[in-house]
Scaffold this active site. Structure first.
Site, short mmCIF file in Angstrom:
data_model
loop_
_atom_site.label_atom_id
_atom_site.label_comp_id
_atom_site.label_asym_id
_atom_site.label_seq_id
_atom_site.Cartn_x
_atom_site.Cartn_y
_atom_site.Cartn_z
N ASP A 170 -30.52 -11.61 -10.41
CA ASP A 170 -30.33 -11.86 -11.57
C ASP A 170 -29.93 -13.20 -12.30
OD1 ASP A 170 -30.55 -9.19 -11.55
OD2 ASP A 170 -28.64 -8.57 -12.46
N GLU A 402 -20.75 -5.32 -3.02
CA GLU A 402 -22.16 -5.71 -3.37
C GLU A 402 -22.63 -6.75 -2.78
OE1 GLU A 402 -21.67 -6.25 -7.55
OE2 GLU A 402 -23.87 -6.11 -7.99
C1 DGY Z 1 -26.38 -6.33 -14.33
O1 DGY Z 1 -25.76 -5.59 -15.28
O2 DGY Z 1 -25.74 -7.34 -13.81
C2 DGY Z 1 -27.45 -5.59 -13.67
O3 DGY Z 1 -27.44 -5.91 -12.54
C3 DGY Z 1 -28.59 -5.77 -14.43
O4 DGY Z 1 -29.70 -5.00 -13.83
#
Ligand code: DGY
Length: 436
Positions: A170, A402
């Site tokens: 992201d 995570e």
């Molecule tokens: C977030 O909200 O960061 C998610 O990973 C988007 O997919």
């Protein structure tokens, strides 16, 4: 090794499983169904509860749009603990969107094809699982058809992503170059992610402005693919995304052969596959860096950075043996220093590297799993072994986080796991690494 770790991983998955038949990536932080998370989660469940693995996949594919598109988040429940939610995304603007589920209007790396093959590999009841696959596989084929007909405007065999959230990586530093080309407004909104997780481990407010701005443009155009291709300020050919598609093409070909009577689809998949692999090698390999890179289709320029995505083509059998050697040398030179766990998500020798912040440097279990499998396929067994052992070690030391700090020195007190805890794919893929 901690013998109870597989049991702990199962407990994480079962605690995140929802009665509706899907699994949360992480409680609080990610309170819905996410596309590629579900794929990796199904691989973990396949080892001990195949019914849940099947449900996970079925539920995701049930949210497919009439044009073959599969969204990145399916909003099965009402909650205001996540931003941006269904009222922001407004997937109904697209005329072919699911009428049954609210979702986003963007997708995520297409893993489901190879996930079907993985669950077939894992199961002892091949017949029952092949029957399940036969009932779902055409939906995945339709999804690939969507990509090749709607997301490849120059007919190159390389599909684009129109949003950084589609990449899965992201807030990669690679996108900084794209943010520099945009003049997004400053939005007023209330973040929810930073109430669950230390803000220093999450994207910045300014990055969120860009994320929202791209979605606003897509919404103004009712999520129309042709309009997005014409107007989106973010339009990228991503090596991880395209590797996942190519690996999934390969899996669909193998599975259709097992199922039988699908020669037309096999022929079409083979055509896509040949073109994709050739273009991928011609366009996305940077000889000077010795790695695959991203291409900015909007601004027509290569984005010359090395990230863990650069090595994912190994899993999709894209490089020649010779090129694979070069790629692995780059990985070890830049990422494989003894003080670093494999594999940082971004080049540790680059000034943009940040080993604590989401996709700007930390180690991720799903990418490690992809790289482990890819390295094994090419016979790099020692490095594959190191990736596997590093993955087990960071989870044992810190828990099912995570993401993890890539610097070994940070792991002494067990506080080098970041983002959400009890994270589903970290648990699911650990099970697969240990059980396969
Ligand atoms: C977030 O909200 O960061 C998610 O990973 C988007 O997919």
């Amino acid at each position: 090794m901690n013998k109870g770790i597989i049991e702990q991983a199962k407990t994480v998955l079962l605690a995140n499983y929802q009665p509706d038949g899907f699994t949360l990536p992480c409680q609080g932080l990610y309170p819905f169904q996410w596309n590629w998370d579900s794929g990796f989660i199904a691989i973990g469940f396949a080892h001990f509860d195949m019914a849940k693995a099947k449900k996970e996949i079925h539920k995701l594919l049930d949210a497919q749009w009439e044009n073959g598109f599969i969204p990145h988040i399916i909003f099965h429940t009402e909650t205001d603990s996540y931003f941006p939610g269904p009222d922001f995304h407004k997937s109904y603007l697209h005329p072919l969107a699911s009428k049954k589920y609210k979702s986003t209007g963007m997708t995520q790396p297409p893993v489901i094809g190879f996930v079907l093959e993985e669950i077939y590999r894992i199961t002892e009841d091949k017949e029952a699982v092949l029957k399940f696959i036969a009932g779902e596989i055409d939906k995945v084929y339709a999804n690939h058809q969507y990509f090749y007909t709607k997301r490849d405007p120059n007919n190159e065999g390389l599909v684009y992503i129109y949003h950084n959230w589609e990449s899965g990586t992201d807030n990669s530093p690679i996108w900084d170059d794209i943010w520099d080309t945009m003049s997004s407004p400053e939005y007023n909104f209330e973040r929810r992610d930073t109430s669950h997780v230390d803000p220093s481990q999450r994207p910045s407010k300014r990055e969120y402005d860009h994320y929202l701005h791209i979605i606003e443009i897509a919404k103004e155009n009712n999520y129309d693919d042709a309009k997005i291709a014409e107007l989106s300020p973010f339009l990228v050919q991503d090596p991880l995304f395209n590797s996942m598609l190519i690996k999934s093409n390969e899996a669909l070909i193998k599975l259709y052969k097992r199922i039988g009577n699908n020669q037309d689809k096999i022929n079409q998949l083979q055509k896509w596959q040949e073109k994709s692999v050739t273009s991928f090698n011609d366009k996305l390999f940077d000889k000077k860096l010795g790695a695959y890179i991203h291409y900015d289709l909007r601004n027509e320029k290569p984005l010359r950075f090395v990230s863990s995505s650069s090595f994912s083509p190994l899993y999709a059998n894209i490089p020649s043996k010779e090129r694979a050697e070069i790629l692995v040398k780059t990985m070890m030179d830049k990422f494989g220093n003894e003080n670093q766990y494999l594999c940082a998500s971004f080049d540790p020798t680059d000034e943009r590297f940040n080993p604590k912040k989401y996709w700007r440097g930390p180690v991720w279990v799903n990418l490690n799993w992809i790289l482990y499998k890819g390295l094994k396929q090419y016979g790099f067994n020692d490095i594959a072994k190191r990736i596997k052992e590093d993955t087990i070690e960071i989870i044992e030391k810190n828990g099912f986080y995570e993401y993890f700090d890539s610097r070994k020195e940070m792991h002494a007190d067990g506080k080098a796991g970041y983002g959400g805890n009890d994270f589903s794919w970290s648990a699911a893929l650990l099970i697969d690494l240990l059980e396969s």
